[in-house]
Enzyme design. Structure first.
Site, mmCIF file in Angstrom:
data_model
loop_
_atom_site.group_PDB
_atom_site.id
_atom_site.type_symbol
_atom_site.label_atom_id
_atom_site.label_comp_id
_atom_site.label_asym_id
_atom_site.label_seq_id
_atom_site.Cartn_x
_atom_site.Cartn_y
_atom_site.Cartn_z
ATOM 1 N N HIS A 160 0.872 -1.185 0.000
ATOM 2 C CA HIS A 160 0.000 0.000 0.000
ATOM 3 C C HIS A 160 0.907 1.233 0.000
ATOM 4 C CE1 HIS A 160 -3.048 -2.872 1.909
ATOM 5 N NE2 HIS A 160 -3.399 -2.676 0.657
ATOM 6 N N GLU A 197 1.563 3.662 3.094
ATOM 7 C CA GLU A 197 1.979 3.112 4.390
ATOM 8 C C GLU A 197 3.498 3.256 4.462
ATOM 9 O OE1 GLU A 197 0.129 -0.749 4.889
ATOM 10 O OE2 GLU A 197 -1.873 0.082 4.532
ATOM 11 N N HIS A 240 3.247 -3.633 6.553
ATOM 12 C CA HIS A 240 2.051 -2.775 6.539
ATOM 13 C C HIS A 240 2.003 -1.938 7.795
ATOM 14 C CE1 HIS A 240 -0.215 -4.563 3.121
ATOM 15 N NE2 HIS A 240 0.572 -5.598 3.379
ATOM 16 N N GLU A 282 2.293 -6.184 10.590
ATOM 17 C CA GLU A 282 1.405 -5.021 10.705
ATOM 18 C C GLU A 282 1.828 -4.234 11.942
ATOM 19 O OE1 GLU A 282 -1.098 -2.709 9.198
ATOM 20 O OE2 GLU A 282 -1.873 -4.669 8.550
#
EC number: 3.5.1.114
Lengths: 289, 289
Positions: free
Chosen positions: B11, B14, B102, B152
């Site tokens: 993404h 990010e 992420h 994450e």
């Protein structure tokens, strides 16, 4: 009496103001407001897409030059929209006070951003809200009618609405409307002192000399410390390689807009300000007429 | 021995993973790494524009169906890119373990997201990093090679890099590489227990029945409380009109991805999970060959 405009979504991914304006537009139906307020979604296309802007930053389209430039169907959407807003709020509705709702990823709390330290109305509202003002002298002249003040609040990520931020903004707007209501009814507001931060300069992120890519993040000791005095020698950036870079200025200054997401593209890691206590005179509606 | 791929920018807004991958790519020049690591910028166009994706979410393009679909020049960029990545990491480099970096606006801390609670390698790495795992069973089968785990971390606004988040991710990746290095050299890793949160369902924001617009924010009592048990009757949302909405489920569950910015468009305000302690067996490189 004074007319207020409350605008949200000047930046379409700053959700606190967008949801607050939508909520205010819903409530307008009952017509019982004690103050004449026009509520506007400034950049509906950007709000729809949840982006800061579609073609160009609307908040940079309110210069006298931009507002009087000829536009056509091929002009950037925001250039057209700024002239629509100027006609709507300036000419048609003759708004006296505009509150433009913004939020930031920086830990600014609630403050008003304005363009003159002689704007007694704006500074009186700061006093009423028990918040401080930031003065940003811009290189171009803003349309005075349209840009009396921006209500800024943070921290909140862009594209996200956080309940406490929404509620604080909602309360701020309510207090501003209360003040105007009292002002319009002839109340005398005593003078006093307001903290004012006047912007001195912007600081960019450290960058790789070849690629021009950002090579450091705001130092953990500085991150989230908006409006806390930064002394010469204090840590300012932590390079991705591990090295600490320090503030090399000669004068202790107050940082704000620290690590604001939308300013990466503008080359601004933080702004630095001088703090003053400004004495404001007593005001009453008649005294300004 | 096992080959690792570290991917950032799946993404493009990010930034922790993007800056970490850029930093790792710079350092690769010296060739002294004890582990074979291929470092990849997954979605360079989105990273360049600082948007989540250009045409479609790359992280939804790694299904077997998407990876084997015919593509042409007119296909969405991310559809083409997912097949490039699959060829690069799956076929050409035969990567054994992929760590996809992420970050989230939710207060998740550092965790690994994976797709099976029998993935002993991933769970051993969680044990080594002293973090927990989230298991998300997806409706479609992911390409096993390409999606062993996502690292994450949060909270961090999209389009912003915060130094403490960057450093925590950097340390996490380093510990993962250390583990693989030891694993490749034949070290026995003792079994033990790992906390695993298995996703049960997603909860959408409350919406206006006519306009379908979001009508509430995550309640202040729930915001930032990722992985803290949510009981039936606990406050869940605070409507913009002021009303509190409560969790109406019958079972206490663990919320995560609370108020993640990118999930507004997906209709997800938070996810709910069951927590288990999973016993993992001892592993040694030979035992898996």
């Amino acid at each position: 009496s004074s007319h207020l405009a409350v605008c949200g979504g000047t930046h379409g991914n700053e959700l606190a103001g967008i949801y607050l304006v939508r909520e205010m537009l819903k409530k307008r139906a009952d017509g019982t407001e004690p103050v004449s307020v026009v509520t506007v979604m400034s950049n509906p296309r950007a709000a729809q897409l949840c982006v800061r802007y579609v073609e160009t930053d609307l908040n940079r389209c309110f210069t006298r030059a931009a507002l009087s430039a000829p536009v056509s169907e091929t002009s950037p959407y925001e250039m057209i929209r700024s002239q629509e807003l100027n006609a709507l709020l300036g000419a048609q509705r003759s708004v006296d006070l505009l509150c433009d709702l913004h939020n930031t990823t920086a830990n600014t709390g609630l403050c008003l951003i304005t363009y003159s330290d002689r704007d007694w109305i704006c500074l009186h509202i700061c006093k009423h809200l028990k918040i401080h003002a930031c003065i940003i002298y811009t290189p171009t002249h803003h349309s005075k009618t349209l840009f009396l003040s921006a209500m800024e609040i943070g921290p909140q990520p862009h594209g996200v609405v956080r309940s406490v931020i929404f509620s604080a903004m909602q309360e701020g707007v309510q207090l501003m409307m209360d003040w105007i209501c009292q002002f319009n009814s002839g109340t005398l507001f005593e003078g006093g002192w307001v903290d004012v931060y006047t912007m001195v300069k912007n600081i960019d992120y450290p960058r790789d000399s070849e690629t021009h890519m950002i090579s450091a993040a705001v130092h953990p000791d500085l991150q989230d410390r908006d409006f806390c005095l930064l002394h010469p020698g204090d840590p300012m950036f932590l390079c991705f390689s591990g090295e600490t870079l320090r503030y090399r200025g000669k004068e202790a200054l107050y940082p704000f807009f620290i690590n604001e997401g939308a300013y990466y593209e503008k080359g601004v890691a933080l702004s630095l300000a001088r703090k003053r206590r400004v004495q404001i005179p007593s005001v009453r509606s008649e005294t300004l007429r």
